[in-house]
Design a protein around this motif. Structure first.
Motif, PDB file in Angstrom:
ATOM      1  N   ASN A  81       0.857  -1.211  -0.075  1.00 52.04           N
ATOM      2  CA  ASN A  81       0.060  -0.105   0.053  1.00 52.04           C
ATOM      3  C   ASN A  81       0.800   1.342   0.078  1.00 52.04           C
ATOM      4  N   PHE A  82       2.071   1.350   0.838  1.00 53.78           N
ATOM      5  CA  PHE A  82       2.908   2.100   0.889  1.00 53.78           C
ATOM      6  C   PHE A  82       3.476   2.696  -0.700  1.00 53.78           C
ATOM      7  N   LEU A  83       3.853   1.629  -1.322  1.00 51.55           N
ATOM      8  CA  LEU A  83       4.291   1.718  -2.758  1.00 51.55           C
ATOM      9  C   LEU A  83       3.656   2.651  -3.621  1.00 51.55           C
ATOM     10  N   VAL A  84       2.192   2.598  -3.523  1.00 50.43           N
ATOM     11  CA  VAL A  84       1.139   3.518  -4.132  1.00 50.43           C
ATOM     12  C   VAL A  84       1.624   4.847  -3.798  1.00 50.43           C
ATOM     13  N   ALA A  85       1.907   5.160  -2.395  1.00 51.99           N
ATOM     14  CA  ALA A  85       2.186   6.704  -2.197  1.00 51.99           C
ATOM     15  C   ALA A  85       3.385   6.825  -2.854  1.00 51.99           C
ATOM     16  N   VAL A  86       4.280   6.172  -2.835  1.00 47.76           N
ATOM     17  CA  VAL A  86       5.622   6.523  -3.559  1.00 47.76           C
ATOM     18  C   VAL A  86       5.450   6.935  -5.095  1.00 47.76           C
ATOM     19  N   VAL A  87       4.568   6.138  -5.711  1.00 49.08           N
ATOM     20  CA  VAL A  87       4.328   6.506  -6.983  1.00 49.08           C
ATOM     21  C   VAL A  87       3.471   7.517  -7.218  1.00 49.08           C
ATOM     22  N   LEU A  88       2.526   7.891  -6.259  1.00 50.42           N
ATOM     23  CA  LEU A  88       1.890   9.282  -6.319  1.00 50.42           C
ATOM     24  C   LEU A  88       2.801  10.499  -6.239  1.00 50.42           C
ATOM     25  N   GLY A  89       3.796  10.256  -5.301  1.00 51.22           N
ATOM     26  CA  GLY A  89       5.086  11.060  -4.899  1.00 51.22           C
ATOM     27  C   GLY A  89       5.656  11.491  -6.023  1.00 51.22           C
ATOM     28  N   GLY A  90       5.981  10.397  -6.726  1.00 54.39           N
ATOM     29  CA  GLY A  90       6.992  10.642  -8.098  1.00 54.39           C
ATOM     30  C   GLY A  90       6.048  11.435  -9.038  1.00 54.39           C
ATOM     31  N   ILE A  91       4.728  11.296  -9.117  1.00 53.11           N
ATOM     32  CA  ILE A  91       3.758  11.924 -10.180  1.00 53.11           C
ATOM     33  C   ILE A  91       3.760  13.458  -9.842  1.00 53.11           C
ATOM     34  N   ILE A  92       3.367  13.757  -8.382  1.00 52.27           N
ATOM     35  CA  ILE A  92       3.236  15.169  -7.870  1.00 52.27           C
ATOM     36  C   ILE A  92       4.850  15.790  -7.984  1.00 52.27           C
ATOM     37  N   GLN A  93       6.109  14.905  -7.955  1.00 53.96           N
ATOM     38  CA  GLN A  93       7.313  15.540  -8.190  1.00 53.96           C
ATOM     39  C   GLN A  93       7.359  16.285  -9.665  1.00 53.96           C
ATOM     40  N   ILE A  94       6.919  15.335 -10.586  1.00 55.86           N
ATOM     41  CA  ILE A  94       6.971  15.806 -11.991  1.00 55.86           C
ATOM     42  C   ILE A  94       6.072  17.039 -12.065  1.00 55.86           C
ATOM     43  N   LEU A  95       4.892  17.111 -11.444  1.00 59.17           N
ATOM     44  CA  LEU A  95       4.140  18.096 -11.741  1.00 59.17           C
ATOM     45  C   LEU A  95       4.903  19.439 -10.978  1.00 59.17           C
ATOM     46  N   PHE A  96       5.649  19.216  -9.977  1.00 59.39           N
ATOM     47  CA  PHE A  96       6.510  20.454  -9.358  1.00 59.39           C
ATOM     48  C   PHE A  96       7.148  20.701 -10.407  1.00 59.39           C
ATOM     49  N   GLY A  97       8.005  20.073 -11.211  1.00 54.03           N
ATOM     50  CA  GLY A  97       9.126  20.386 -12.157  1.00 54.03           C
ATOM     51  C   GLY A  97       8.161  21.269 -13.320  1.00 54.03           C
ATOM     52  N   VAL A  98       7.158  20.548 -13.615  1.00 45.52           N
ATOM     53  CA  VAL A  98       6.457  21.325 -14.628  1.00 45.52           C
ATOM     54  C   VAL A  98       6.078  22.642 -14.421  1.00 45.52           C
ATOM     55  N   LEU A  99       5.674  22.937 -13.320  1.00 43.43           N
ATOM     56  CA  LEU A  99       5.225  24.327 -12.552  1.00 43.43           C
ATOM     57  C   LEU A  99       6.520  24.964 -12.238  1.00 43.43           C
ATOM     58  N   ARG A 100       7.569  24.603 -12.407  1.00 47.56           N
ATOM     59  CA  ARG A 100       9.006  25.352 -12.319  1.00 47.56           C
ATOM     60  C   ARG A 100       9.216  25.632 -10.876  1.00 47.56           C
ATOM     61  N   LEU A 101       9.014  24.760  -9.949  1.00 41.23           N
ATOM     62  CA  LEU A 101       9.202  24.951  -8.470  1.00 41.23           C
ATOM     63  C   LEU A 101      10.584  24.803  -8.103  1.00 41.23           C
ATOM     64  N   GLY A 102      11.401  24.298  -8.965  1.00 42.77           N
ATOM     65  CA  GLY A 102      12.757  24.088  -8.762  1.00 42.77           C
ATOM     66  C   GLY A 102      13.598  25.185  -8.169  1.00 42.77           C
ATOM     67  N   ILE A 103      13.164  26.548  -8.258  1.00 39.64           N
ATOM     68  CA  ILE A 103      13.739  27.751  -7.904  1.00 39.64           C
ATOM     69  C   ILE A 103      13.683  27.711  -6.314  1.00 39.64           C
ATOM     70  N   ILE A 104      12.781  27.137  -5.474  1.00 40.54           N
ATOM     71  CA  ILE A 104      12.973  27.181  -4.285  1.00 40.54           C
ATOM     72  C   ILE A 104      14.185  27.136  -3.524  1.00 40.54           C
ATOM     73  N   GLY A 105      14.814  26.188  -4.175  1.00 41.39           N
ATOM     74  CA  GLY A 105      16.581  26.005  -3.515  1.00 41.39           C
ATOM     75  C   GLY A 105      17.131  26.892  -3.402  1.00 41.39           C
ATOM     76  N   TYR A 106      17.204  27.893  -4.381  1.00 45.87           N
ATOM     77  CA  TYR A 106      18.037  29.330  -4.264  1.00 45.87           C
ATOM     78  C   TYR A 106      17.868  30.171  -3.257  1.00 45.87           C
ATOM     79  N   TYR A 107      16.582  30.205  -2.563  1.00 44.22           N
ATOM     80  CA  TYR A 107      16.228  30.881  -1.559  1.00 44.22           C
ATOM     81  C   TYR A 107      16.759  30.492  -0.312  1.00 44.22           C
ATOM     82  N   PHE A 108      17.611  29.472  -0.219  1.00 46.06           N
ATOM     83  CA  PHE A 108      18.333  29.150   1.092  1.00 46.06           C
ATOM     84  C   PHE A 108      19.838  29.889   1.240  1.00 46.06           C
ATOM     85  N   PRO A 109      19.951  30.534   2.428  1.00 45.43           N
ATOM     86  CA  PRO A 109      21.301  31.301   2.234  1.00 45.43           C
ATOM     87  C   PRO A 109      22.479  30.231   2.329  1.00 45.43           C
TER      88      PRO A 109
END
Length: 530
Positions: A81-109
């Motif tokens: 059952n947990f593996l389903v959450a891992v697959v969904l997490g991967g899909i959401i990460q791809i969505l993060f990439g499409v939405l160009r949220l990778g810039i967040i990392g640059y806001y850490f000092p």
């Protein structure tokens, strides 16, 4: 990609030996099948390595997710059952990439990123001390200060004193000697010592030592002090080690919540690791962060589909790659193939590697991340850099990775607010003439509501019979809150016989009736008003 193969191939061997026990240990700490950690390491190396834009980053199962995985497996009713959450997490990460949220990392000092690297280096050293001396009751992947077995980092080290294994300690010291000799002396003697890396020699010597001393009551290394890779009897038993997600539970809201949590935490860890590895990269290459999220998401989908743990880019393997001379993504990819080939063809040989030798390798990795000279350098940069740096380290060592980064970020923001409060304006007091104090207040380039207190205090402290000149020539942004303060002060100024001269690119005015009206009627300027 094959341009630097003479550097990447030796580096991939080092990363392989670092990754192997970590994959197994993180799986153990996560309460998941041991093979799931190896799957994540293989997918992280081969799949993510191929898709990623990072030249020297290495991906695999992350210790920072171990607590989430451990809780989720029980809460969701089982590993499949947990593996389903891992697959969904991967899909959401791809969505993060499409939405160009990778810039967040640059806001850490930068101070927080350096603190993260140093804190992880210290954690690596502290966590490997028990393994170095052959005390292996704690899972390798249990990186938090308070451990799942009720102990903590320091109590485990203290307990080691009463459980020292002579055989494991001897080969660890020999391995450490080989590593230092290779690093400081032999590497400079010839190309053969650059091609054949010290960690590989240390591991081979460790296997030989185990074989030669096997059966000796004093010097032998017991099985619990060795790498433990699952050994399949045949092809069918090997295939049986894979697990597959139970998509029948996909309608369960808890599955989606866990999937989103995995995506969020894994993405944050990855982006911070990307920022850190880019700083460690001798060539200072910049990783495309949105592409990295797409690569990580794809890796997590595949890992979840065949029974692997969640994947992130991880600093321990990445830093080992950099320090071993890795130049391109080939080293990460090849390390993934080494993991795959080894678990299929030579699992019995891998199970002869002493954990104490791997601890010696990680000692050097940790030391290079947390060199004492770095503390001196950060201290010389001033308290604004040093305090977030130290807080991040303490948070990582005494709580865990995400807490340490979070605390460092909060302290960094507080430092920024303090400096912004202090730097809102510059006050220049001239000699008294014509019966009035002449004072010039020059406002900063950006003045926001954060600066209200400092400016208000300064204005209220002006003596009566003052001639105040407010200079806005260099001010590009002026918050409405500040304009309101100036308006209110204009009323008080008349009662206290204070004359005001306002200078800006919008014009010059003596004793304005309304500051807000003054700015509204002069729109042509580089001054932005909120």
């Amino acid at each position: 990609m094959f341009k630097h193969i003479k550097n990447d191939l030796p580096a991939s061997i080092v990363v392989f030996f670092v990754a192997l026990p970590l994959c197994l240990g993180i799986a153990l700490a996560s309460g998941a099948p041991l093979f799931s950690g190896l799957i994540a390491g293989i997918i992280g190396g081969i799949v993510v390595g191929l898709l990623s834009g990072s030249h020297i980053g290495v991906s695999g199962p992350a210790a920072g997710l171990a607590a989430i995985v451990l809780t989720a497996i029980t809460a969701l009713g089982g590993y499949q059952n947990f593996l389903v959450a891992v697959v969904l997490g991967g899909i959401i990460q791809i969505l993060f990439g499409v939405l160009r949220l990778g810039i967040i990392g640059y806001y850490f000092p930068s101070s927080v990123i350096k603190g993260m690297l140093t804190g992880i280096g210290i954690i690596i050293i502290l966590k490997q001390i028990p393994h170095f001396f052959g005390y292996d009751s704690d899972p390798e992947g249990d990186w938090a200060f308070f451990q799942v077995d009720g102990e903590n980092t320091f109590s485990e080290i203290i307990n080691t004193i009463n459980h020292i294994s002579p055989g494991a300690t001897i080969i660890a010291l020999i391995g450490l000697f080989i590593l230092i000799l290779w690093e400081k002396v032999l590497k400079k003697k010839g190309k053969i010592f650059e091609l054949i890396q010290g960690p590989l020699v240390a591991v081979v010597v460790g296997i030989i030592y185990y074989i030669l001393t096997n059966g000796n009551e004093t010097l032998a290394i017991s099985p619990q002090h060795l790498v433990s890779v699952p050994v399949p009897e045949d092809a069918s038993s090997f295939i049986a080690q894979f697990s597959f997600p139970n998509f029948g539970v996909i309608g369960n809201p808890e599955i989606w919540i866990t999937g989103f949590t995995i995506a969020l935490v894994a993405s944050l860890e990855t982006l911070l690791c990307v920022e850190a590895t880019d700083k460690l990269d001798p060539h200072k290459r910049v990783t495309p962060t949105n592409r990295e999220l797409l690569a990580q998401g794809t890796g997590n989908i595949i890992s979840g589909m065949i029974g692997g743990l969640p994947i992130t880019q991880v600093i321990v393997r990445s830093s080992a790659n950099i320090q071993s001379g890795g130049q391109s993504k080939l080293s990460a990819i090849v390390h993934g193939f080494f993991l795959l080939i080894s678990v299929i063809l030579i699992p019995s040989l891998l199970n002869m590697i002493p954990l104490s030798v791997l601890a010696a390798i990680l000692f050097l990795v940790g030391y290079k991340l947390a060199k004492p000279t770095l503390f001196k350098t950060m201290y010389k940069l001033g308290w604004k850099q040093f305090i977030p740096f130290i807080i991040t380290i303490l948070g990582i060592v005494f709580v865990d990775l995400l807490w340490g980064i979070g605390l460092g970020l909060v302290v960094g923001i507080i430092v920024i607010l303090i400096k912004s409060y202090q730097n809102s304006h510059f006050l220049h007091i001239e000699d008294k003439s014509n019966g009035k104090h002449r004072i010039k207040m020059t406002l900063a380039e950006e003045v926001t509501f954060i600066n209200k207190g400092a400016i208000l205090k300064e204005l209220d402290s002006l003596p009566e019979d003052t001639y105040l000149e407010i200079d806005l020539i260099k001010t590009r942004y002026l918050d409405h809150d500040i304009i309101e303060i100036l308006d209110d002060f204009g009323i008080k100024a008349k009662e206290r016989n204070i004359d005001i001269k306002l200078i800006s690119k919008r014009g010059v005015i003596e004793n304005p009736e309304s500051f807000a009206e003054f700015f509204r009627n002069r729109p042509k300027s580089n001054l932005s008003l909120n």
